[in-house]
Design a protein around this motif. Sequence first.
Motif, short mmCIF file in Angstrom:
data_model
loop_
_atom_site.label_atom_id
_atom_site.label_comp_id
_atom_site.label_asym_id
_atom_site.label_seq_id
_atom_site.Cartn_x
_atom_site.Cartn_y
_atom_site.Cartn_z
N ASP A 29 0.82 -1.20 0.00
CA ASP A 29 0.00 0.00 0.00
C ASP A 29 0.85 1.25 0.00
OD1 ASP A 29 -2.55 -1.40 2.12
OD2 ASP A 29 -2.43 -1.25 -0.05
N VAL A 30 2.09 1.14 0.43
CA VAL A 30 2.96 2.30 0.50
C VAL A 30 3.75 2.39 -0.81
CG1 VAL A 30 4.78 3.45 1.77
CG2 VAL A 30 3.11 2.05 2.97
N VAL A 31 3.49 3.44 -1.57
CA VAL A 31 4.14 3.64 -2.86
C VAL A 31 4.02 2.36 -3.68
CG1 VAL A 31 6.15 4.58 -4.02
CG2 VAL A 31 5.77 5.12 -1.67
N ALA A 32 2.76 1.95 -3.92
CA ALA A 32 2.55 0.67 -4.60
C ALA A 32 1.57 0.83 -5.75
CB ALA A 32 2.03 -0.37 -3.62
N GLY A 33 2.03 1.43 -6.84
CA GLY A 33 1.24 1.43 -8.06
C GLY A 33 0.20 2.51 -8.10
N PRO A 78 7.61 4.60 -9.71
CA PRO A 78 8.66 4.99 -8.76
C PRO A 78 8.15 6.00 -7.74
CG PRO A 78 8.98 6.08 -10.87
CD PRO A 78 7.89 5.06 -11.07
N GLN A 79 8.75 5.99 -6.57
CA GLN A 79 8.38 6.95 -5.53
C GLN A 79 8.78 8.36 -5.96
OE1 GLN A 79 9.78 5.97 -1.67
NE2 GLN A 79 9.42 8.00 -0.81
N TYR A 92 2.35 7.45 0.83
CA TYR A 92 1.30 6.48 0.49
C TYR A 92 0.80 6.78 -0.91
CZ TYR A 92 -3.21 4.03 0.53
OH TYR A 92 -4.27 3.22 0.23
N ARG A 93 0.73 5.75 -1.73
CA ARG A 93 0.15 5.92 -3.07
C ARG A 93 -1.09 5.05 -3.18
NH1 ARG A 93 4.01 6.09 -7.82
NH2 ARG A 93 3.50 8.30 -7.79
N GLY A 94 -2.23 5.67 -3.46
CA GLY A 94 -3.47 4.94 -3.63
C GLY A 94 -3.66 4.48 -5.05
N SER A 407 7.97 15.11 -7.56
CA SER A 407 8.22 15.06 -9.00
C SER A 407 6.97 14.79 -9.82
CB SER A 407 9.27 13.99 -9.29
OG SER A 407 8.85 12.73 -8.79
N GLY A 408 5.82 14.62 -9.11
CA GLY A 408 4.56 14.44 -9.82
C GLY A 408 4.52 13.15 -10.63
N PRO A 409 3.76 13.17 -11.77
CA PRO A 409 2.97 14.31 -12.25
C PRO A 409 1.64 14.41 -11.52
CG PRO A 409 2.70 12.45 -13.71
CD PRO A 409 3.68 12.01 -12.66
N GLY A 410 0.89 15.46 -11.80
CA GLY A 410 -0.41 15.61 -11.17
C GLY A 410 -1.17 16.78 -11.75
#
Length: 437
Positions: A29-33, A78-79, A92-94, A407-410
């Motif tokens: 769940d942490v920085v996972a896709g 990548p993180q 955290y990446r959702g 570093s985004g993007p967003g």
Amino acid sequence: MQSPSSEKSAHGTSWQWDGETAGGEASADVVAGGGERLRPSRRGLLVGAGVLAAGGAAWALGRSGGVGVLPSPGPSRPQPTALSGPTPLWTYRGPEAMTPERLTDPPRRPVYLSRSGLQVLDQDRGTADRLLVFDPPTARNWPSDSDMLGKVVFGPEHLFTTYQGHAEARHFTDPAADWSLPLPDELQGQTRLAGHDRGILYGYSWGRPRADGTPPQNHLFALRVADRSVLWSVRTEQTEQPVTPTTDPKHPLLVCVRFLGGRAELAARDALTGRELWTAPGEEDLRWCVTGAERIYVPDGGGGVRMLLPTGETGWTHSPARGESWRALPPVEHGPQVIIPRDQGTVTAHDTWSGGQNWTCRLPFPLDRRNRPLVAENTLFVPGTAAGGVSAVDTTAGELEWTFHDSGPGKDVWTVAADKDRLYAGHDDILHALPLR
């Protein structure tokens, strides 16, 4: 998002129209896709009582008490790297973009709201703690301008909403602490919770035409959380939306935005009884309203800010000077100062009682109504665009301390929240935990 409710300065915006522009531990769940996903437009959702009454989409959070499962993440990415500012404690990446504009008074812990539900995260590790799922499921295009979705409201340990004639409380981490309160008959129409303050839930409802020809009725109400009871309920001629927090704790005043067709006014009520005390005209259709400890801040009709006393009288007004072109956004009160963000990318600090300007600070990005600053540890944190990042401003001298961005993007603006140790800053599908000290 916001910082702890124990700090008045951290309450942020009490009321504003939506922006015009837009369990278990799993290390994955942490920085996972989570591939890039487009976000639907989020122009203003509410345009007076007529639009409120026309809403037909019912939604609430699930009552099962179970832990939901997030959609499978996309290919690993990548993180993001911090280009400036403090180094994140965790990221955290959702699996999909957040929809933070649905939040009011976020809790003292990191949360991540998306179409899948509200994901509560562990403060120390940034791992998924509990997912509060939606029931019924959200529409494919949620959120959209045509949706009439209630905002979720937070207390110290629970998330509150209404569903099928009940007030629902969902504990952030413990399903056994969930509860449901049946609402009285007069509140069985369309019902919204507007905010939580000092153990009281405030809300409003508008009725449906009855089969016997009885005209629909509008109500304001207050629910006491400690004993799960209705503190008061009063009938109103027009739709009114409560603004939290209330003012002076000794004599709490509940300010409401009253919709009058194409315009709006303020209606002040006794927070303990619901009795109306006074009304005041609302300039610029009250596009926002902020309550402080003993003050109320509203638009002045010329792009600036008007401070009102608890009696409804004007204390001071701060407006653009000749040759200036800016529009005030919802202020943030912090002790003896009130900080006013401006859309052209500056913030100014003013004495709360006199309105005199103490300092001004230029930010590295412009602002709009989606940006919701907060104060924590005597620092003002101002979220900007996805590329702009989050700026930290010293509230004493008005000096820009640092700007954090990744570093985004967003595409979405940043949102911020804080507890006593960390700042939670996120945009799109990313949420970072930054040290406050």
